[in-house]
Design a protein around this motif. Structure first.
Motif, PDB file in Angstrom:
ATOM      1  N   ILE A 126       0.843  -1.203   0.000  1.00  9.25           N
ATOM      2  CA  ILE A 126       0.000   0.000   0.000  1.00  9.25           C
ATOM      3  C   ILE A 126       0.875   1.249   0.000  1.00  9.25           C
ATOM      4  N   LEU A 127       1.939   1.230   0.794  1.00 11.76           N
ATOM      5  CA  LEU A 127       2.836   2.391   0.870  1.00 11.76           C
ATOM      6  C   LEU A 127       3.594   2.589  -0.448  1.00 11.76           C
ATOM      7  N   THR A 128       3.931   1.509  -1.109  1.00 11.85           N
ATOM      8  CA  THR A 128       4.603   1.629  -2.405  1.00 11.85           C
ATOM      9  C   THR A 128       3.685   2.311  -3.420  1.00 11.85           C
ATOM     10  N   ALA A 129       2.412   1.925  -3.389  1.00 10.94           N
ATOM     11  CA  ALA A 129       1.450   2.506  -4.335  1.00 10.94           C
ATOM     12  C   ALA A 129       0.999   3.901  -3.917  1.00 10.94           C
ATOM     13  N   VAL A 178       2.679  -0.727  11.629  1.00 11.72           N
ATOM     14  CA  VAL A 178       3.819  -0.087  12.303  1.00 11.72           C
ATOM     15  C   VAL A 178       5.134  -0.577  11.692  1.00 11.72           C
ATOM     16  N   LYS A 179       5.260  -1.898  11.526  1.00 10.40           N
ATOM     17  CA  LYS A 179       6.514  -2.462  10.997  1.00 10.40           C
ATOM     18  C   LYS A 179       6.732  -2.074   9.538  1.00 10.40           C
ATOM     19  N   ALA A 180       5.651  -1.976   8.761  1.00  7.72           N
ATOM     20  CA  ALA A 180       5.779  -1.569   7.361  1.00  7.72           C
ATOM     21  C   ALA A 180       6.267  -0.136   7.256  1.00  7.72           C
ATOM     22  N   VAL A 181       5.750   0.745   8.092  1.00  6.26           N
ATOM     23  CA  VAL A 181       6.193   2.148   8.092  1.00  6.26           C
ATOM     24  C   VAL A 181       7.670   2.212   8.452  1.00  6.26           C
ATOM     25  N   ASN A 200       9.900  -0.207   8.026  1.00  4.23           N
ATOM     26  CA  ASN A 200      10.680  -0.805   6.926  1.00  4.23           C
ATOM     27  C   ASN A 200      10.815   0.138   5.739  1.00  4.23           C
ATOM     28  N   LYS A 201       9.810   0.963   5.525  1.00  2.00           N
ATOM     29  CA  LYS A 201       9.824   1.896   4.391  1.00  2.00           C
ATOM     30  C   LYS A 201      10.521   3.216   4.727  1.00  2.00           C
ATOM     31  N   GLY A 202      11.018   3.341   5.952  1.00  2.00           N
ATOM     32  CA  GLY A 202      11.704   4.568   6.352  1.00  2.00           C
ATOM     33  C   GLY A 202      10.790   5.777   6.459  1.00  2.00           C
ATOM     34  N   LEU A 203       9.521   5.529   6.796  1.00  2.00           N
ATOM     35  CA  LEU A 203       8.538   6.621   6.865  1.00  2.00           C
ATOM     36  C   LEU A 203       8.147   6.992   8.288  1.00  2.00           C
ATOM     37  N   ALA A 204       8.925   6.519   9.276  1.00  2.00           N
ATOM     38  CA  ALA A 204       8.656   6.914  10.663  1.00  2.00           C
ATOM     39  C   ALA A 204       8.764   8.420  10.795  1.00  2.00           C
ATOM     40  N   GLY A 205       7.777   9.018  11.428  1.00  2.00           N
ATOM     41  CA  GLY A 205       7.747  10.471  11.558  1.00  2.00           C
ATOM     42  C   GLY A 205       6.959  11.138  10.448  1.00  2.00           C
ATOM     43  N   THR A 206       6.620  10.368   9.414  1.00  2.00           N
ATOM     44  CA  THR A 206       5.820  10.898   8.298  1.00  2.00           C
ATOM     45  C   THR A 206       4.435  10.258   8.257  1.00  2.00           C
ATOM     46  N   THR A 207       4.416   8.931   8.326  1.00  2.00           N
ATOM     47  CA  THR A 207       3.150   8.190   8.330  1.00  2.00           C
ATOM     48  C   THR A 207       2.926   7.621   9.726  1.00  2.00           C
ATOM     49  N   VAL A 208       1.729   7.791  10.252  1.00  2.00           N
ATOM     50  CA  VAL A 208       1.428   7.321  11.604  1.00  2.00           C
ATOM     51  C   VAL A 208       0.384   6.206  11.537  1.00  2.00           C
ATOM     52  N   VAL A 209       0.170   5.553  12.686  1.00  2.00           N
ATOM     53  CA  VAL A 209      -0.759   4.427  12.761  1.00  2.00           C
ATOM     54  C   VAL A 209      -1.700   4.627  13.938  1.00  2.00           C
ATOM     55  N   PHE A 210      -2.955   4.342  13.702  1.00  2.00           N
ATOM     56  CA  PHE A 210      -3.961   4.271  14.767  1.00  2.00           C
ATOM     57  C   PHE A 210      -4.438   2.831  14.811  1.00  2.00           C
ATOM     58  N   GLY A 211      -4.271   2.200  15.967  1.00  2.00           N
ATOM     59  CA  GLY A 211      -4.445   0.761  16.032  1.00  2.00           C
ATOM     60  C   GLY A 211      -5.596   0.306  16.906  1.00  2.00           C
ATOM     61  N   SER A 212      -5.730  -1.019  16.923  1.00  2.00           N
ATOM     62  CA  SER A 212      -6.763  -1.684  17.711  1.00  2.00           C
ATOM     63  C   SER A 212      -6.096  -2.771  18.548  1.00  2.00           C
TER      64      SER A 212
END
Length: 335
Positions: A223-226, A245-248, A250-262
């Protein structure tokens, strides 16, 4: 005196008494409880391998102990497979368990197996997920759950707080879902309603299944690639959230893309302590759900009045301090 004949007559009498006792047991609901030792035999079916269900398992065991009941649990993991779930319920029926606890795989596909259990006079208690409302009214005695719409709404409120505080206009959001069960559809609807109510002009740019903690990583990475400009993920389950969280990361997007979880697990609590990627996780404790489910089953078997809906509290975790507290109060990591 003919001792041999006397012994034969005594043995025959004992067999007759035993036969009557067994007949009496078979007439009880489910027929699995041992008349001599009062042990209950209860079937427990867990939907999948996520940490939440380890919490449920611990909760049902603690709940039985706290109720002073001796319980033999007959357990399996359905692996989100309705056919596997159905086959195990058939086994439980043949084993004459006293009650069945389950998180149903499907609102519709799980219904026939529960009908069979009901026809065998085995009370069924759902937890977390259940079958469709019409069939549940007929075949299910109680349902322990945290309201999924409210659950999603609280997640949406946390997301709205973040977007407003960080001036994120028109956020682009991807969803990792578990929508093969109805409660996850309800969670997303609650999430979106909260954003709408707060006036957040969001866009859902992707909504893909990804609830397995390992497989969800690859789904989120794709999804992040697309869509490299995604502002946030919404993970509808614990496996979806940690995968995002792990995908963000791995893609080096920490601090740019955030996650809201369950849900909450040790991994998610640690991610919340770090707070770079995971900004909130909304949780219904598996232990609390398990305790509520077994308490309902025991009440039914004891002939007590039992409401169908058994509400379980919803917890909101949004700060590193709350993540730390969760880890301190769950040293075994079981949610």
């Amino acid at each position: 005196m003919d001792l041999t004949a006397t012994r034969i007559r005594a043995a025959a009498a004992a067999v007759l008494v035993l036969g009557l006792a067994l007949t009496g047991c078979a007439g009880q609901a489910g027929g699995g409880g041992g008349a001599e030792d009062d042990t209950l035999k209860i079937g427990a079916i867990y939907l999948d391998t996520q940490g939440f269900y380890a919490g449920v398992k611990k909760g049902v065991e603690l709940g039985a102990e706290e109720a002073g009941k001796k319980v033999e649990f007959v357990e399996t993991n359905a692996a989100a497979d309705a056919s596997k779930e159905s086959a195990f319920i058939d086994t439980l029926i043949s084993s004459q368990v006293d009650a069945i606890l389950l998180s149903a795989v499907s609102a519709d596909a799980s219904a026939p197996a529960l009908r069979n259990a009901s026809n065998a006079d085995i009370p069924v208690v759902c937890y977390n997920t259940c079958i469709n409302e019409a069939d549940a009214e007929e075949y299910v005695k109680a349902y322990a759950f945290g309201d999924p719409v409210e659950f999603g709404y609280k997640t949406g409120e946390a997301a709205a707080d973040y977007f407003e505080a960080n001036a994120v206009a028109d956020p682009r959001i991807a969803v990792l879902n578990c929508e093969f069960v109805e409660v996850c559809v309800d969670r997303r609807e609650g999430f979106e309603k909260a954003l709408t109510d707060r006036g957040i002009a969001y866009e859902i740019v992707a909504n893909q299944e990804g609830t397995d903690p390992t497989e969800s990583i690859g789904v989120a990475e794709n999804i992040l690639t697309a869509n490299p400009d995604i502002d946030a993920f919404y993970g509808e389950s614990g496996g979806a959230a940690i995968g995002a969280v792990k995908a963000v990361e791995n893609k080096g997007l920490a601090g740019t893309t955030v996650v809201f979880g369950s849900d909450m697990t040790a991994d998610l609590a640690n991610a919340l302590v770090d707070n770079t990627i995971l900004k909130a996780s909304i949780d219904v404790s598996g232990i609390a759900v398990g305790k509520a489910a077994i308490a309902a089953a025991i009440a039914i078997l004891d002939g007590e009045s039992q409401e169908y809906s058994v509400p379980v509290p919803i917890d909101v975790y949004t700060t590193p301090e709350q993540g730390t507290e969760w880890l301190e109060t769950h040293p075994d990591g079981i949610p």
